[in-house]
Design an enzyme around this catalytic site. Structure first.
Site, PDB file in Angstrom:
ATOM      1  N   HIS A  48       6.356  57.871  69.826  1.00  0.00           N
ATOM      2  CA  HIS A  48       4.976  58.279  70.057  1.00  0.00           C
ATOM      3  C   HIS A  48       4.133  57.336  69.200  1.00  0.00           C
ATOM      4  O   HIS A  48       4.605  56.832  68.169  1.00  0.00           O
ATOM      5  CB  HIS A  48       4.738  59.725  69.617  1.00  0.00           C
ATOM      6  CG  HIS A  48       5.478  60.721  70.469  1.00  0.00           C
ATOM      7  ND1 HIS A  48       6.368  61.626  69.954  1.00  0.00           N
ATOM      8  CD2 HIS A  48       5.441  60.939  71.801  1.00  0.00           C
ATOM      9  CE1 HIS A  48       6.855  62.349  70.935  1.00  0.00           C
ATOM     10  NE2 HIS A  48       6.315  61.968  72.070  1.00  0.00           N
ATOM     11  N   ASP A  51       4.244  58.543  65.789  1.00  0.00           N
ATOM     12  CA  ASP A  51       5.546  58.429  65.102  1.00  0.00           C
ATOM     13  C   ASP A  51       5.538  57.116  64.323  1.00  0.00           C
ATOM     14  O   ASP A  51       6.056  57.030  63.213  1.00  0.00           O
ATOM     15  CB  ASP A  51       6.723  58.340  66.099  1.00  0.00           C
ATOM     16  CG  ASP A  51       7.031  59.659  66.799  1.00  0.00           C
ATOM     17  OD1 ASP A  51       6.898  60.715  66.166  1.00  0.00           O
ATOM     18  OD2 ASP A  51       7.406  59.603  67.988  1.00  0.00           O
ATOM     19  N   HIS A 212      13.036  67.861  83.501  1.00  0.00           N
ATOM     20  CA  HIS A 212      11.758  68.001  84.196  1.00  0.00           C
ATOM     21  C   HIS A 212      11.984  68.110  85.707  1.00  0.00           C
ATOM     22  O   HIS A 212      11.287  68.863  86.396  1.00  0.00           O
ATOM     23  CB  HIS A 212      10.843  66.819  83.897  1.00  0.00           C
ATOM     24  CG  HIS A 212      10.433  66.707  82.455  1.00  0.00           C
ATOM     25  ND1 HIS A 212       9.627  65.694  81.988  1.00  0.00           N
ATOM     26  CD2 HIS A 212      10.703  67.485  81.374  1.00  0.00           C
ATOM     27  CE1 HIS A 212       9.426  65.850  80.683  1.00  0.00           C
ATOM     28  NE2 HIS A 212      10.080  66.921  80.294  1.00  0.00           N
ATOM     29  N   ASP A 249      15.764  70.773  76.961  1.00  0.00           N
ATOM     30  CA  ASP A 249      16.240  69.503  76.403  1.00  0.00           C
ATOM     31  C   ASP A 249      17.663  69.614  75.864  1.00  0.00           C
ATOM     32  O   ASP A 249      17.972  69.169  74.749  1.00  0.00           O
ATOM     33  CB  ASP A 249      15.294  68.992  75.296  1.00  0.00           C
ATOM     34  CG  ASP A 249      13.914  68.641  75.813  1.00  0.00           C
ATOM     35  OD1 ASP A 249      13.789  68.318  77.008  1.00  0.00           O
ATOM     36  OD2 ASP A 249      12.952  68.708  75.033  1.00  0.00           O
ATOM     37  N   ASP A 282      16.669  62.399  75.807  1.00  0.00           N
ATOM     38  CA  ASP A 282      15.613  63.247  75.246  1.00  0.00           C
ATOM     39  C   ASP A 282      16.211  64.634  75.043  1.00  0.00           C
ATOM     40  O   ASP A 282      15.983  65.541  75.836  1.00  0.00           O
ATOM     41  CB  ASP A 282      14.383  63.280  76.166  1.00  0.00           C
ATOM     42  CG  ASP A 282      13.154  63.837  75.455  1.00  0.00           C
ATOM     43  OD1 ASP A 282      13.263  64.166  74.255  1.00  0.00           O
ATOM     44  OD2 ASP A 282      12.091  63.944  76.086  1.00  0.00           O
TER      45      ASP A 282
HETATM   46  C1  3MF Z   1       8.309  66.826  76.947  1.00  0.00           C
HETATM   47  C2  3MF Z   1       8.961  65.543  76.763  1.00  0.00           C
HETATM   48  C3  3MF Z   1       8.377  64.698  75.682  1.00  0.00           C
HETATM   49  C4  3MF Z   1       8.243  63.255  76.078  1.00  0.00           C
HETATM   50  C5  3MF Z   1       7.825  62.412  74.913  1.00  0.00           C
HETATM   51  C6  3MF Z   1       7.627  60.968  75.246  1.00  0.00           C
HETATM   52  C7  3MF Z   1       8.627  65.433  73.454  1.00  0.00           C
HETATM   53  O1  3MF Z   1       8.897  67.627  77.869  1.00  0.00           O
HETATM   54  O2  3MF Z   1       9.926  65.238  77.406  1.00  0.00           O
HETATM   55  O3  3MF Z   1       9.205  64.823  74.548  1.00  0.00           O
HETATM   56  O4  3MF Z   1       9.413  62.753  76.606  1.00  0.00           O
HETATM   57  O5  3MF Z   1       6.644  62.931  74.431  1.00  0.00           O
HETATM   58  O6  3MF Z   1       6.592  60.789  76.098  1.00  0.00           O
HETATM   59 MG    MG Z   2      10.971  63.458  77.795  1.00  0.00          MG
END
Ligand code: 3MF
Ligand code: MG
Length: 344
Positions: A48, A51, A212, A249, A282
């Site tokens: 980010h 970050d 997602h 996640d 992720d």
């Molecule tokens: C949220 C995500 C995020 C993004 C990250 C990079 C915190 O569902 O997946 O993880 O992947 O912000 O853009």
């Molecule tokens: Mg993500």
């Protein structure tokens, strides 16, 4: 030996705090995370904007670039590359009701400022693209946002990024909900359409996250395939998700091994990585995980990915194609399941 290179974000090692309870693990500083990522076999770090440059809102453009150069030195020390920078547009008072799609011009200007600074940071770190996870770009109250207007705002914001830097690429990470109820750009199909509407579609692609896709009721492999068909899969966020609930996640493959196998298979089949793409993870440790086990989810995800790579190698395309030609899908399904169960 994997034929892929892997990447991960600092947020993937976190304290375990959630909406209902405080931290369960101690915070870990950036350098310790870098050292551990390198040790585990990662080649690149995803960032980010904050970050990399934590206090960026209170810094000048030059100060931001200078700070980012320090982070680049730290990456170099551990032999790590920077994969992308993602403006974190969901934590600030300016983005309570969205960034690029906020109804307030002042907030939209703030979101764009962060996106342009993310490009500056990416250039200092050597990252080739931005990721836009559009966290709050949608509605909590359905009538509060005009989705047609909102979509045009997104296209225009991306155009500004493309104009600012003639080399930068932008990958949208679609997600259908959470933290919003209804998001404006929820699937890879939306991403491809937005890409086509920008001033340079060749520089706008996607970042597919397995969880997602599941949250959208879609198949991660088909979403990956859709982006690959347009040569627009800039990166992936592999993980896992047990059905329609909060974004979990989970470690890659732990809920749906067959789906994970198919994700590895399509990436492998289309030589994902041959243009420098990374396999991004992720994944989040469970809240119950102890400090000393704070990297297990990363180790497990890598191990599962690599084991599935070996299964993909073993997959007999010729035999599968024969079955497909005869429409013997019962047999094909059993062939895949036997392969995954280790039954020869
Ligand atoms: C949220 C995500 C995020 C993004 C990250 C990079 C915190 O569902 O997946 O993880 O992947 O912000 O853009
Ligand atoms: Mg993500």
């Amino acid at each position: 030996m994997s034929k892929f290179k892997f990447s991960v974000g600092p947020w993937n090692v976190h304290t375990g705090a959630d909406s209902y309870g405080p931290e369960t693990r101690k915070p870990v500083d950036l350098e310790t995370k870098f050292a551990k990522f390198a040790e585990l076999g990662f080649s690149a770090v995803q960032f980010h904007d904050d970050d990399a440059v934590p206090d960026m809102n209170n810094m000048t453009v030059e100060e931001i670039k200078e700070y980012a150069r320090g982070v680049k030195k730290l990456l170099d020390k551990y032999g790590l590359a920077a994969e992308f920078v993602a403006p974190r547009l969901w934590m600030d008072p300016h983005t309570v009701d969205g960034g690029f799609m906020s109804r307030k011009k002042e907030d939209r200007d703030f979101a764009l400022w962060r996106a342009l600074r993310s490009i500056d940071i990416a250039n200092e770190l050597g990252a080739k693209f931005l990721v836009l996870w559009l966290a709050r770009e949608g509605t909590l109250c359905a009538e509060s946002l005009d989705p047609a207007w909102a979509t045009k705002q997104l296209v225009e914001a991306i155009n500004e990024m493309l104009r600012y830097d003639s080399k930068i690429r932008v990958a949208i990470e679609p997600k259908p909900n959470e933290p919003v109820d209804r998001s404006v750009c929820g699937t890879m199909g939306h991403v491809m359409a937005v890409s086509a509407a920008t001033i340079d579609p060749s520089r706008v692609g996607g970042n597919l996250e397995s969880a997602h896709a599941v949250l959208a009721g879609l198949d991660p492999t088909n979403e990956i395939g859709f982006a690959l068909a347009f040569d627009k899969l800039y990166t992936v966020h592999l993980n896992d998700q047990n059905g329609l609930k909060f974004d979990q996640d989970k470690s890659f493959g732990v809920e749906n091994l067959r789906s994970a196998f198919n994700q590895v298979r399509i990436l492998s089949k289309y030589n994902y990585g041959s243009k420098g793409e990374y396999v991004g993870l992720d994944v989040k440790a469970m809240r119950t995980t102890s400090d000393e086990d704070g990297y297990e989810h990363l180790k497990n995800s890598l191990a599962i990915f690599k084991a599935l790579e070996a299964k993909v190698e073993k997959y007999d395309e010729e035999y599968a194609n024969k079955l497909i030609a005869q429409r013997k899908y019962e047999q094909l399904e059993m062939y895949v399941l036997n392969l995954l169960m280790g039954i020869e």
